[in-house]
Structure formats: structure tokens, C-alpha cells
Design an enzyme around this catalytic site. Sequence first.
Site, PDB file in Angstrom:
ATOM      1  N   ASP A   8       0.873  -1.162   0.000  1.00  0.00           N
ATOM      2  CA  ASP A   8       0.000   0.000   0.000  1.00  0.00           C
ATOM      3  C   ASP A   8       0.928   1.235   0.000  1.00  0.00           C
ATOM      4  O   ASP A   8       2.128   1.116   0.296  1.00  0.00           O
ATOM      5  CB  ASP A   8      -0.855  -0.020   1.271  1.00  0.00           C
ATOM      6  CG  ASP A   8      -1.580   1.294   1.492  1.00  0.00           C
ATOM      7  OD1 ASP A   8      -2.216   1.780   0.551  1.00  0.00           O
ATOM      8  OD2 ASP A   8      -1.503   1.833   2.617  1.00  0.00           O
ATOM      9  N   ASP A  10      -0.286   5.120   0.767  1.00  0.00           N
ATOM     10  CA  ASP A  10      -0.611   6.148   1.767  1.00  0.00           C
ATOM     11  C   ASP A  10      -0.674   5.552   3.168  1.00  0.00           C
ATOM     12  O   ASP A  10      -1.445   4.622   3.423  1.00  0.00           O
ATOM     13  CB  ASP A  10      -1.942   6.811   1.413  1.00  0.00           C
ATOM     14  CG  ASP A  10      -1.841   7.538   0.084  1.00  0.00           C
ATOM     15  OD1 ASP A  10      -0.984   8.420  -0.016  1.00  0.00           O
ATOM     16  OD2 ASP A  10      -2.601   7.201  -0.842  1.00  0.00           O
ATOM     17  N   GLU A  17      -1.119  11.272   4.599  1.00  0.00           N
ATOM     18  CA  GLU A  17      -2.502  11.751   4.719  1.00  0.00           C
ATOM     19  C   GLU A  17      -2.620  13.118   5.384  1.00  0.00           C
ATOM     20  O   GLU A  17      -3.131  14.055   4.789  1.00  0.00           O
ATOM     21  CB  GLU A  17      -3.365  10.722   5.460  1.00  0.00           C
ATOM     22  CG  GLU A  17      -3.540   9.403   4.716  1.00  0.00           C
ATOM     23  CD  GLU A  17      -4.407   9.495   3.450  1.00  0.00           C
ATOM     24  OE1 GLU A  17      -4.784  10.595   3.051  1.00  0.00           O
ATOM     25  OE2 GLU A  17      -4.683   8.435   2.861  1.00  0.00           O
ATOM     26  N   GLY A  51     -10.136   6.901  -1.456  1.00  0.00           N
ATOM     27  CA  GLY A  51     -10.300   7.585  -2.742  1.00  0.00           C
ATOM     28  C   GLY A  51     -10.729   9.022  -2.528  1.00  0.00           C
ATOM     29  O   GLY A  51     -11.675   9.295  -1.791  1.00  0.00           O
ATOM     30  N   GLY A  52     -10.014   9.941  -3.154  1.00  0.00           N
ATOM     31  CA  GLY A  52     -10.267  11.369  -2.937  1.00  0.00           C
ATOM     32  C   GLY A  52     -11.632  11.825  -3.428  1.00  0.00           C
ATOM     33  O   GLY A  52     -12.321  12.604  -2.759  1.00  0.00           O
ATOM     34  N   LYS A  53     -12.044  11.357  -4.605  1.00  0.00           N
ATOM     35  CA  LYS A  53     -13.345  11.784  -5.152  1.00  0.00           C
ATOM     36  C   LYS A  53     -14.471  11.223  -4.277  1.00  0.00           C
ATOM     37  O   LYS A  53     -15.413  11.930  -3.922  1.00  0.00           O
ATOM     38  CB  LYS A  53     -13.492  11.297  -6.603  1.00  0.00           C
ATOM     39  CG  LYS A  53     -12.477  11.919  -7.558  1.00  0.00           C
ATOM     40  CD  LYS A  53     -12.740  11.561  -9.011  1.00  0.00           C
ATOM     41  CE  LYS A  53     -12.367  10.135  -9.380  1.00  0.00           C
ATOM     42  NZ  LYS A  53     -10.930   9.851  -9.426  1.00  0.00           N
ATOM     43  N   ARG A  55     -14.206  10.455  -1.181  1.00  0.00           N
ATOM     44  CA  ARG A  55     -14.138  11.125   0.126  1.00  0.00           C
ATOM     45  C   ARG A  55     -14.868  12.465   0.098  1.00  0.00           C
ATOM     46  O   ARG A  55     -15.546  12.834   1.054  1.00  0.00           O
ATOM     47  CB  ARG A  55     -12.657  11.313   0.506  1.00  0.00           C
ATOM     48  CG  ARG A  55     -12.437  11.746   1.935  1.00  0.00           C
ATOM     49  CD  ARG A  55     -10.960  11.569   2.304  1.00  0.00           C
ATOM     50  NE  ARG A  55     -10.589  10.182   2.242  1.00  0.00           N
ATOM     51  CZ  ARG A  55      -9.396   9.726   1.834  1.00  0.00           C
ATOM     52  NH1 ARG A  55      -8.456  10.569   1.479  1.00  0.00           N
ATOM     53  NH2 ARG A  55      -9.156   8.446   1.790  1.00  0.00           N
ATOM     54  N   LYS A  84      -6.460  19.221  -6.538  1.00  0.00           N
ATOM     55  CA  LYS A  84      -5.853  18.599  -5.350  1.00  0.00           C
ATOM     56  C   LYS A  84      -4.631  17.774  -5.747  1.00  0.00           C
ATOM     57  O   LYS A  84      -3.597  17.812  -5.074  1.00  0.00           O
ATOM     58  CB  LYS A  84      -6.913  17.736  -4.647  1.00  0.00           C
ATOM     59  CG  LYS A  84      -6.421  16.975  -3.450  1.00  0.00           C
ATOM     60  CD  LYS A  84      -6.225  15.517  -3.792  1.00  0.00           C
ATOM     61  CE  LYS A  84      -5.386  14.816  -2.762  1.00  0.00           C
ATOM     62  NZ  LYS A  84      -5.216  13.388  -3.058  1.00  0.00           N
TER      63      LYS A  84
HETATM   64  C1  XBP Z   1      -5.415   6.018   0.381  1.00  0.00           C
HETATM   65  C2  XBP Z   1      -6.495   6.938   0.141  1.00  0.00           C
HETATM   66  C3  XBP Z   1      -6.377   7.932  -0.914  1.00  0.00           C
HETATM   67  C4  XBP Z   1      -5.796   9.259  -0.629  1.00  0.00           C
HETATM   68  C5  XBP Z   1      -6.218  10.231  -1.682  1.00  0.00           C
HETATM   69  O1  XBP Z   1      -5.940   4.772   0.864  1.00  0.00           O
HETATM   70  O2  XBP Z   1      -7.549   6.832   0.714  1.00  0.00           O
HETATM   71  O3  XBP Z   1      -7.697   8.196  -1.279  1.00  0.00           O
HETATM   72  O4  XBP Z   1      -6.229   9.711   0.636  1.00  0.00           O
HETATM   73  O5  XBP Z   1      -5.933   9.821  -2.951  1.00  0.00           O
HETATM   74  P1  XBP Z   1      -5.014   3.482   0.851  1.00  0.00           P
HETATM   75  P2  XBP Z   1      -6.652  10.446  -4.244  1.00  0.00           P
HETATM   76  O6  XBP Z   1      -3.745   3.834   1.541  1.00  0.00           O
HETATM   77  O7  XBP Z   1      -5.797   2.458   1.641  1.00  0.00           O
HETATM   78  O8  XBP Z   1      -4.818   3.047  -0.579  1.00  0.00           O
HETATM   79  O9  XBP Z   1      -7.101  11.823  -3.894  1.00  0.00           O
HETATM   80  O10 XBP Z   1      -5.597  10.450  -5.322  1.00  0.00           O
HETATM   81  O11 XBP Z   1      -7.832   9.564  -4.592  1.00  0.00           O
HETATM   82 MG    MG Z   2      -3.006   3.138   3.393  1.00  0.00          MG
END
Ligand code: XBP
Ligand code: MG
Length: 258
Positions: A8, A10, A17, A51-53, A55, A84
Site C-alpha cells: 500500500d 498512503d 494523509e 479515494g479522494g473523489k 471522500r 488537489k
Molecule cells: C489512500 C487513500 C487515498 C488518498 C487520496 O488509501 O484513501 O484516497 O487519501 O488519494 P489506501 P486520491 O492507503 O488504503 O490506498 O485523492 O488520489 O484519490
Molecule cells: Mg493506506
Amino acid sequence: MLVAFIFDVDGTLADTERDGHRVAFNQAFAEAGLDWRWDVALYGALLAVTGGKERMRYYLECYRPDWRRPADLDGLIAQLHAAKTRYYAKLLAQGGIPLRPGVARLLNEARAAGIRLAIATTTTPENVSVLLEHALSPQAVDWFEVIAAGDVVPAKKPAPDIYQYALDKLGLGAEACLAFEDSENGLRSARAAGLRTVVTVNDYTRDHDFTGAALVLDQFGEPQQPFRVLSGASPLNGECLFDVTLAQRLAAKANPLP
Ligand code: XBP
Ligand code: MG
């Protein structure tokens, strides 16, 4: 036989984050003249949705039910997400976010041992390359045989799709791989794909439910900064660094389906 590691991004490779994605979202909202403002605590709650969208939609549904939606909400979300991503790339290109302890060490050891590397993340592909390039090495993107990211699958974590996609691209079964995650959604996704999973927690995920993880650590560890085992200590022989030998030992154990 352990063939590949699937990471993974993030929260696992780097703490992106709170000081990365969150800040970039707020910059995009401000640029668009919106009064949306995600503080550290609110962002922790919003992380329930990956996922940002997705979220941003969740935020509107749960926290701004009265906010007047434009006719083209999809268009606005897409525009905010593009902004973003731009702000996030800028922040990371300034070296804004380092890798977590032990990440570079583990990746280098894995490469030296011939372990194949892949990524399975819900974030946008550009975000992965900019992090690897600036926090690891300009060539680091090429270290990964598969980078499974963002919208390549319809359902994001905790659905297993992104891990399944990475396994298909690697041409491997789950038993040949070890996944690395930091969150409950990530663990659920990896386990649903049948993967044995090691978790390194962070401030946002420390209290998540990590039932089913092979091992839960505070971090991978460095020689001067040993890891702390939070659960799943059975395979340990007094180690204090997560390395390829320990990974192989974990993978040799039975890999029960979730
Ligand atoms: C990571 C996320 C991502 C980022 C934002 O989750 O939730 O959505 O916060 O990314 P994980 P985008 O570590 O479980 O994969 O804005 O590019 O969608
Ligand atoms: Mg993660």
C-alpha cells in the site's frame, strides 16, 4: 515460497494523509472559493472512505447535507480532484513527505534478495510516482513491476479488486505474496484477496481493527529504531527489524483464507 511484496502507499510507505493529501484538498477547496475546510480530526473521520473523489462525496453527504449542490456535481468533484492532485504533487516535489522508518531499507533488501515488488493503492497513479521519485530515488518507479492505483478497478479498498488486479498483473497466486498495509480498509482489501498481510500503524490507524493481520508493528524498524510488536508476535525470534528473512518466515506459515 515468497515471490513478491505488494505495498500500500498512503500511510504505509509514507505518512501522506495528514500533511499531504489533507493539505492539498484544503488548497483545492480554497482555490475554488469553497468554505470546505478539513482539519486533522475531521480528516481522520473522512479516511473511513478511500479515494479522494469518493471522500469529497462522503463529506457532502455526512457533513454538509444543506450545502447547495451545483447541477454538475460530478464535474465539480473532478475539477477539485485534479486541483488537489496538482497541489499534492507540488508539495511532494518539494520533498514535503519522507518515507516511514525502514521502508527504503526493506525495499532495498527485497530487491537484493530478488523479491518482486508491486503496489496496490487507491490513490491516483501520479501521486505514487511523485512520492517514489522524490522520497526514494528518481528511478524508484522502475523498481515496481506493477503499480496498481486509483480508478483502474471500479471498487476501491476495502474491496479486494486492487489487490486482485495486482496479483493478476504479477501472474501470481496470493500464497506467493505478502501485502503491507496501514489501515483496516487496506487490511480487509488484502485479506479478501487472500493475502497474508503485515500492518504498520500510524496515528490515524492505531485504533483500527487489525484482526486477521499476520503481524502488526508500529513501523518496520531501523537499526537505531527497533520496531514494536502490537500483535501477532508468534513467528518472532527476538527480531527488531522487519526484513526479508522475517517476511519469508511469515509467508511459510499456513495462509488461511479470510
Ligand atoms: C489512500 C487513500 C487515498 C488518498 C487520496 O488509501 O484513501 O484516497 O487519501 O488519494 P489506501 P486520491 O492507503 O488504503 O490506498 O485523492 O488520489 O484519490
Ligand atoms: Mg493506506
